[in-house]
Design a protein around this motif. Structure first.
Motif, PDB file in Angstrom:
ATOM      1  N   ASP A 239       0.849  -1.197   0.000  1.00  0.00           N
ATOM      2  CA  ASP A 239       0.000   0.000   0.000  1.00  0.00           C
ATOM      3  C   ASP A 239       0.884   1.248   0.000  1.00  0.00           C
ATOM      4  O   ASP A 239       2.029   1.210   0.460  1.00  0.00           O
TER       5      ASP A 239
ATOM      6  N   CYS B 222       2.434   5.340   8.731  1.00  0.00           N
ATOM      7  CA  CYS B 222       2.035   3.939   8.826  1.00  0.00           C
ATOM      8  C   CYS B 222       3.036   3.051   8.088  1.00  0.00           C
ATOM      9  O   CYS B 222       2.796   1.880   7.855  1.00  0.00           O
TER      10      CYS B 222
ATOM     11  N   HIS C  35       3.955   3.049   4.969  1.00  0.00           N
ATOM     12  CA  HIS C  35       3.659   2.625   3.604  1.00  0.00           C
ATOM     13  C   HIS C  35       4.801   3.015   2.652  1.00  0.00           C
ATOM     14  O   HIS C  35       4.957   2.397   1.599  1.00  0.00           O
TER      15      HIS C  35
ATOM     16  N   GLU D 294      -5.210   2.658   1.123  1.00  0.00           N
ATOM     17  CA  GLU D 294      -5.425   1.659   2.198  1.00  0.00           C
ATOM     18  C   GLU D 294      -6.028   2.320   3.423  1.00  0.00           C
ATOM     19  O   GLU D 294      -6.859   1.729   4.113  1.00  0.00           O
ATOM     20  N   GLU D 295      -5.594   3.566   3.712  1.00  0.00           N
ATOM     21  CA  GLU D 295      -6.079   4.231   4.930  1.00  0.00           C
ATOM     22  C   GLU D 295      -7.576   4.542   4.846  1.00  0.00           C
ATOM     23  O   GLU D 295      -8.204   4.803   5.861  1.00  0.00           O
TER      24      GLU D 295
ATOM     25  N   HIS E 189       3.452  -5.545   6.563  1.00  0.00           N
ATOM     26  CA  HIS E 189       3.266  -4.289   7.286  1.00  0.00           C
ATOM     27  C   HIS E 189       4.435  -4.009   8.210  1.00  0.00           C
ATOM     28  O   HIS E 189       4.926  -4.901   8.877  1.00  0.00           O
TER      29      HIS E 189
HETATM   30 NI    NI Z   1      -0.693   0.715   7.333  1.00  0.00          NI
END
Ligand code: NI
Length: 373
Positions: free
Chosen positions: A73, A98, A100, A133-134, A158
């Motif tokens: 992502d 996050c 990504h 994705e968020e 992740h």
């Molecule tokens: Ni994430």
């Protein structure tokens, strides 16, 4: 390994570029252009597809084999970065909080490494650089195209700030929760605040519903099954001396098993309606389904653990999270496995001080490439 030293340098540069240029869900135009530029330069084929943002790289092995995919992502968050990194976000109020940016870079590294070994590769690998994705629905954008139709297995990664670089979290079973949202509108009859007997006050009914909803977790769901409900927004009225006509409460339900998810929705509707009725009011419930729970296929998880140990990673049992990941949408039709990659202990994801240990990038790319070999 001289070759990989070079690659590591490039991956680090690209990672820093992505970190400096975070873009929110469905706005990942600059990110998409950069991924395309880097992959094209490395001679990796880009699959033509109708995605507005995000893209799909493809490596076609010379030998016969299955079509498999890696999902990375690419979007960032509306968070003001507080890391003091020399390559901190250049976009005010936006941040790759996050990890990504790490997913993108590891995915690029994987594509480059596989592309160099096409002669040995059996089958085809699609590397999906997925937008949004968020928003928890970006995977659906990819599924609307025909890109996934021939894919048999998919892997996702992740970043994990609870483990050091060199550690992988892998386990079979459910690892992230189904993410559902609900809105309950309680309808009463508005009147003067001094004469509640002239109307039907929706506020105590809403309060009763909030209390009763928690009993779904404690009284209806099997005590060994993870499940939770949070009421996160509650609104009613606009002044102090008028009883409002309606109260609205909104929140989220998280479950792991598909059966619990169905049970929760049913009980939530029953409790809202029944409790409102007990107060003489009525309730309308809207249930907005998000991604299901992410489930790691047993055989894929075992293969991932075997390879990780062979390559010298420390393997720990993957922590479950009541957070969600739209990766699970891919798993509705395809076997999948979602791996947590240690990126150095520090602030957690979605926090302004979150940062990735860059030493995790090349090993992640090498590991992912090896998964397909
Ligand atoms: Ni994430």
């Amino acid at each position: 390994m001289e070759n990989h030293k070079n690659l590591e340098k490039k991956l680090t540069e690209w990672f820093e570029w992505f970190h400096r240029h975070p873009e929110l869900s469905y706005e990942e135009y600059g990110t998409t252009d950069k991924i395309r530029e880097v992959l094209t330069e490395a001679g990796v084929e880009i699959l033509p597809c109708t995605l507005e943002t995000g893209l799909v790289a493809i490596v076609r092995g010379v030998k016969e084999g299955p079509v498999q995919a890696l999902r990375c992502d690419i979007d960032a968050l509306p968070i003001r970065e507080e890391t003091n990194l020399p390559y901190a976000s250049e976009y005010e109020g936006k941040m790759h909080a996050c990890g990504h940016d790490f997913h993108i870079t590891a995915g690029i590294g994987c594509a480059v490494l596989l592309n160099e070994r096409k002669d040995e590769l059996a089958g085809t690998v699609k590397i999906i650089f997925q937008p949004g994705e968020e928003s928890s629905l970006g995977a659906l954008k990819v599924l609307e195209t025909d890109v996934m139709e021939d894919v048999e297995r998919i892997w996702g990664i992740h970043a994990d700030p609870t483990n050091e670089a060199g550690t992988l979290g892998i386990r079979e079973g459910y690892v992230t929760a189904a993410v559902d949202r609900f809105v309950i509108t309680v309808k009463g009859v508005g009147c003067h605040g001094a004469h509640p007997d002239d109307g039907i006050d929706p506020v105590p009914a809403a309060a009763g519903i909030i209390q009763a909803l928690q009993t779904v977790v404690t009284r209806n769901i099997n005590a060994f099954h993870p499940a939770l409900l949070s009421v996160t927004r509650l609104t009613a009225g606009n002044t102090w001396n008028v009883i409002p006509e309606e109260a609205v409460l909104e929140g989220t339900v998280r479950t792991m098993s598909p059966e619990d998810r169905i049970l929760f929705e049913r009980r939530l509707r029953e409790i809202a309606q029944g409790t409102a009725a007990a107060y003489g009011a009525s309730a309308e419930t809207e249930w907005i389904a998000g991604p299901p729970a992410t489930y790691n296929d047993k055989r894929m998880a075992e293969a991932c653990i075997w390879l990780a140990e062979k390559m010298g990673f420390a393997v720990v049992p993957e922590e479950s999270s009541m957070g969600g990941d739209d990766f699970a949408f891919f798993e509705e039709n395809i076997l999948g496995c979602y791996i947590k990659v240690g990126t150095g202990k520090g602030q957690l994801i979605h926090q302004p001080g979150f940062c990735v240990d860059k030493r995790a990038i090349l090993p992640a790319a090498e590991y992912l490439a090896e998964l397909f070999m």
